[in-house]
Motif scaffolding. Structure first.
Motif, PDB file in Angstrom:
ATOM      1  N   ILE A  71      64.235  17.707  38.593  1.00  0.00           N
ATOM      2  CA  ILE A  71      65.157  16.699  39.124  1.00  0.00           C
ATOM      3  C   ILE A  71      64.478  15.335  39.176  1.00  0.00           C
ATOM      4  O   ILE A  71      65.063  14.316  38.784  1.00  0.00           O
ATOM      5  N   LEU A  72      63.233  15.295  39.642  1.00  0.00           N
ATOM      6  CA  LEU A  72      62.514  14.015  39.701  1.00  0.00           C
ATOM      7  C   LEU A  72      62.289  13.450  38.302  1.00  0.00           C
ATOM      8  O   LEU A  72      62.382  12.237  38.083  1.00  0.00           O
ATOM      9  N   PHE A  73      61.971  14.339  37.359  1.00  0.00           N
ATOM     10  CA  PHE A  73      61.772  13.890  35.979  1.00  0.00           C
ATOM     11  C   PHE A  73      63.068  13.289  35.426  1.00  0.00           C
ATOM     12  O   PHE A  73      63.059  12.219  34.812  1.00  0.00           O
ATOM     13  N   ALA A  75      65.529  12.048  37.116  1.00  0.00           N
ATOM     14  CA  ALA A  75      65.810  10.800  37.829  1.00  0.00           C
ATOM     15  C   ALA A  75      65.012   9.644  37.239  1.00  0.00           C
ATOM     16  O   ALA A  75      65.522   8.530  37.074  1.00  0.00           O
ATOM     17  N   GLU A  76      63.747   9.917  36.915  1.00  0.00           N
ATOM     18  CA  GLU A  76      62.913   8.878  36.304  1.00  0.00           C
ATOM     19  C   GLU A  76      63.434   8.523  34.915  1.00  0.00           C
ATOM     20  O   GLU A  76      63.446   7.336  34.530  1.00  0.00           O
ATOM     21  N   GLN A  77      63.857   9.548  34.166  1.00  0.00           N
ATOM     22  CA  GLN A  77      64.426   9.288  32.841  1.00  0.00           C
ATOM     23  C   GLN A  77      65.683   8.440  32.947  1.00  0.00           C
ATOM     24  O   GLN A  77      65.902   7.520  32.154  1.00  0.00           O
ATOM     25  N   ALA A  78      66.526   8.744  33.933  1.00  0.00           N
ATOM     26  CA  ALA A  78      67.740   7.962  34.135  1.00  0.00           C
ATOM     27  C   ALA A  78      67.403   6.510  34.473  1.00  0.00           C
ATOM     28  O   ALA A  78      68.040   5.571  33.980  1.00  0.00           O
ATOM     29  N   LYS A  79      66.399   6.338  35.312  1.00  0.00           N
ATOM     30  CA  LYS A  79      65.971   4.988  35.681  1.00  0.00           C
ATOM     31  C   LYS A  79      65.482   4.219  34.460  1.00  0.00           C
ATOM     32  O   LYS A  79      65.858   3.057  34.241  1.00  0.00           O
ATOM     33  N   GLN A  80      64.641   4.873  33.641  1.00  0.00           N
ATOM     34  CA  GLN A  80      64.109   4.212  32.459  1.00  0.00           C
ATOM     35  C   GLN A  80      65.211   3.896  31.452  1.00  0.00           C
ATOM     36  O   GLN A  80      65.177   2.857  30.793  1.00  0.00           O
ATOM     37  N   SER A  81      66.192   4.802  31.337  1.00  0.00           N
ATOM     38  CA  SER A  81      67.312   4.552  30.434  1.00  0.00           C
ATOM     39  C   SER A  81      68.089   3.317  30.871  1.00  0.00           C
ATOM     40  O   SER A  81      68.491   2.491  30.050  1.00  0.00           O
ATOM     41  N   ALA A  82      68.310   3.202  32.178  1.00  0.00           N
ATOM     42  CA  ALA A  82      69.028   2.039  32.699  1.00  0.00           C
ATOM     43  C   ALA A  82      68.242   0.752  32.458  1.00  0.00           C
ATOM     44  O   ALA A  82      68.816  -0.279  32.080  1.00  0.00           O
ATOM     45  N   VAL A  83      66.929   0.813  32.662  1.00  0.00           N
ATOM     46  CA  VAL A  83      66.079  -0.367  32.449  1.00  0.00           C
ATOM     47  C   VAL A  83      66.107  -0.775  30.982  1.00  0.00           C
ATOM     48  O   VAL A  83      66.244  -1.971  30.660  1.00  0.00           O
ATOM     49  N   ARG A  84      65.995   0.212  30.071  1.00  0.00           N
ATOM     50  CA  ARG A  84      66.023  -0.108  28.633  1.00  0.00           C
ATOM     51  C   ARG A  84      67.359  -0.717  28.234  1.00  0.00           C
ATOM     52  O   ARG A  84      67.400  -1.675  27.446  1.00  0.00           O
ATOM     53  N   ALA A  85      68.446  -0.166  28.776  1.00  0.00           N
ATOM     54  CA  ALA A  85      69.766  -0.712  28.455  1.00  0.00           C
ATOM     55  C   ALA A  85      69.915  -2.137  28.978  1.00  0.00           C
ATOM     56  O   ALA A  85      70.452  -3.012  28.298  1.00  0.00           O
ATOM     57  N   ALA A  86      69.428  -2.375  30.189  1.00  0.00           N
ATOM     58  CA  ALA A  86      69.519  -3.715  30.781  1.00  0.00           C
ATOM     59  C   ALA A  86      68.710  -4.736  29.988  1.00  0.00           C
ATOM     60  O   ALA A  86      69.057  -5.920  29.941  1.00  0.00           O
ATOM     61  N   ARG A  87      67.643  -4.273  29.358  1.00  0.00           N
ATOM     62  CA  ARG A  87      66.786  -5.157  28.559  1.00  0.00           C
ATOM     63  C   ARG A  87      67.204  -5.209  27.094  1.00  0.00           C
ATOM     64  O   ARG A  87      66.564  -5.875  26.284  1.00  0.00           O
ATOM     65  N   GLY A  88      68.264  -4.489  26.739  1.00  0.00           N
ATOM     66  CA  GLY A  88      68.711  -4.469  25.350  1.00  0.00           C
ATOM     67  C   GLY A  88      67.798  -3.685  24.443  1.00  0.00           C
ATOM     68  O   GLY A  88      67.768  -3.905  23.233  1.00  0.00           O
ATOM     69  N   GLN A  89      67.062  -2.733  24.989  1.00  0.00           N
ATOM     70  CA  GLN A  89      66.105  -1.954  24.212  1.00  0.00           C
ATOM     71  C   GLN A  89      66.675  -0.622  23.742  1.00  0.00           C
ATOM     72  O   GLN A  89      65.970   0.164  23.120  1.00  0.00           O
ATOM     73  N   SER A  90      67.934  -0.360  24.057  1.00  0.00           N
ATOM     74  CA  SER A  90      68.588   0.866  23.613  1.00  0.00           C
ATOM     75  C   SER A  90      70.053   0.551  23.358  1.00  0.00           C
ATOM     76  O   SER A  90      70.501  -0.581  23.529  1.00  0.00           O
ATOM     77  N   GLY A  91      70.810   1.558  22.981  1.00  0.00           N
ATOM     78  CA  GLY A  91      72.222   1.346  22.716  1.00  0.00           C
ATOM     79  C   GLY A  91      72.502   1.251  21.231  1.00  0.00           C
ATOM     80  O   GLY A  91      71.752   1.762  20.394  1.00  0.00           O
ATOM     81  N   ARG A  92      73.565   0.555  20.883  1.00  0.00           N
ATOM     82  CA  ARG A  92      74.027   0.466  19.501  1.00  0.00           C
ATOM     83  C   ARG A  92      74.340  -0.972  19.139  1.00  0.00           C
ATOM     84  O   ARG A  92      74.855  -1.726  19.971  1.00  0.00           O
ATOM     85  N   LEU A  93      74.019  -1.352  17.922  1.00  0.00           N
ATOM     86  CA  LEU A  93      74.324  -2.696  17.424  1.00  0.00           C
ATOM     87  C   LEU A  93      74.989  -2.559  16.058  1.00  0.00           C
ATOM     88  O   LEU A  93      74.432  -1.951  15.150  1.00  0.00           O
ATOM     89  N   ARG A  94      76.193  -3.139  15.921  1.00  0.00           N
ATOM     90  CA  ARG A  94      76.946  -3.063  14.670  1.00  0.00           C
ATOM     91  C   ARG A  94      76.914  -4.442  14.002  1.00  0.00           C
ATOM     92  O   ARG A  94      77.463  -5.404  14.544  1.00  0.00           O
ATOM     93  N   VAL A  95      76.264  -4.511  12.856  1.00  0.00           N
ATOM     94  CA  VAL A  95      76.038  -5.788  12.164  1.00  0.00           C
ATOM     95  C   VAL A  95      76.791  -5.791  10.841  1.00  0.00           C
ATOM     96  O   VAL A  95      76.711  -4.836  10.064  1.00  0.00           O
ATOM     97  N   GLY A  96      77.526  -6.864  10.592  1.00  0.00           N
ATOM     98  CA  GLY A  96      78.216  -7.032   9.325  1.00  0.00           C
ATOM     99  C   GLY A  96      77.587  -8.144   8.504  1.00  0.00           C
ATOM    100  O   GLY A  96      76.920  -9.031   9.047  1.00  0.00           O
ATOM    101  N   PHE A  97      77.817  -8.111   7.197  1.00  0.00           N
ATOM    102  CA  PHE A  97      77.247  -9.151   6.332  1.00  0.00           C
ATOM    103  C   PHE A  97      78.104  -9.309   5.082  1.00  0.00           C
ATOM    104  O   PHE A  97      78.742  -8.353   4.624  1.00  0.00           O
ATOM    105  N   THR A  98      78.150 -10.503   4.544  1.00  0.00           N
ATOM    106  CA  THR A  98      78.819 -10.733   3.268  1.00  0.00           C
ATOM    107  C   THR A  98      77.907 -10.253   2.144  1.00  0.00           C
ATOM    108  O   THR A  98      76.695 -10.111   2.312  1.00  0.00           O
TER     109      THR A  98
END
Length: 305
Positions: A71-73, A75-98
């Motif tokens: 549970i503690l592990f 919880a720490e993973q959840a915390k780190q996931s939130a921190v990474r998302a807040a810093r833009g270090q995770s998630g998805r980016l959809r890029v288009g180009f001509t």
């Protein structure tokens, strides 16, 4: 049951001594004992046997320990996931180009640098004409797009100008003027022009037409190309002439010649467009990466609002 109860329990389980465990978690021994007793009361079972020289886990304590650690592990993973998302270090980016944008080296440089710096971000890339890219950006189907807007375009998006590529003339090698080192635009008066459809990028298309008009002639529109990267192939088989960004010279099509424009020549603007109200940290990181690469390549920072 709170996370601190689990941390206190694990500390005692690891030390098997309330005094040492209290020092480890930074509280007094009596408060620690009270917290463990509260936890035992909530569970309804003793977790430790108190001994004269320390403590030992009960059967219930041994069963509880790996679950508490998990549970503690988590919880720490959840915390780190939130921190990474807040810093833009995770998630998805959809890029288009001509289709022509990737021939400018700043575009792959931005994408590669971003992927290296933010490896945990899922990056999707899609090719489409400028008009479609802007529509999909506005519809939130894409997060950032590399486009070729015209000089007179009034875009609703936030635009970072990355480069202004010079334009060149494209002729078939059997054309009488194909051996010239430079040509004025008015040398193309009376020629049939191969251009991409205006609806694919009205502003960029209009810039080419306007340049011809400033040179004193109205271009005759002939065979349209499905996209700008197809123009050289159509010219190679003798369907006309054209004007394209100099970066398109990287498309090695036999039977064509690229010639520099003498005098006033149009420029192809390369821009990164994002939504004006964009709040995603991931997108903001991508914009910052683009600005950094643009500064490195040109030595200045231009923001077109």
């Amino acid at each position: 049951m709170e996370l601190r109860h689990l941390r206190y329990f694990i500390a005692v389980a690891e030390e098997l001594n309330f005094t040492r465990a209290a020092r480890k978690v930074g509280i007094g021994q009596p408060p620690l004992s009270n917290q463990i007793r509260d936890l035992e009361n909530e569970i309804g079972a003793a977790l430790f046997r108190r001994l004269s020289n320390g403590a030992e886990l009960t059967e219930a304590g041994r069963a509880f320990l790996p679950e508490a650690q998990a549970i503690l592990f988590q919880a720490e993973q959840a915390k780190q996931s939130a921190v990474r998302a807040a810093r833009g270090q995770s998630g998805r980016l959809r890029v288009g180009f001509t289709s022509s944008a990737v021939f400018n080296p700043v575009v792959p440089a931005i994408v590669n640098a971003f992927r290296e710096k933010y490896a945990a971000v899922e990056l999707g890339l899609e090719e489409a004409p400028t008009t479609q890219l802007l529509e999909r950006l506005d519809g939130e189907e894409l997060d950032a797009v590399f486009i070729r807007p015209g000089s007179g375009d009034k875009l609703q998006a936030r635009c970072q100008l990355l480069a202004e590529d010079p334009m060149v003339i494209v002729l078939p090698t059997r054309h009488p003027l194909s051996e010239a080192q430079t040509l004025r635009l008015d040398a193309l008066a009376g020629e049939s022009f191969v251009l991409f459809p205006r609806e694919a990028g009205a502003g960029f298309f209009d810039d080419i037409i306007a340049a011809c008009r400033r040179a004193g002639f109205e271009p005759q529109l002939g065979q349209p190309a499905p996209q700008i990267t197809s123009i050289a192939s159509l010219i190679a088989v003798g369907l006309g002439v054209s004007i394209v960004p100099a970066e398109m010279m990287k498309i090695n099509v036999p039977g064509v010649r690229y010639i520099a424009i003498e005098g006033e020549a149009p420029a192809a603007r390369l821009t990164l467009a994002t939504r004006r109200d964009e709040r995603s940290p991931t997108v903001r990181n991508f914009i910052a990466q683009a600005i950094a690469m643009q500064r490195n390549s040109t030595g200045n920072d231009q923001l077109a609002e």
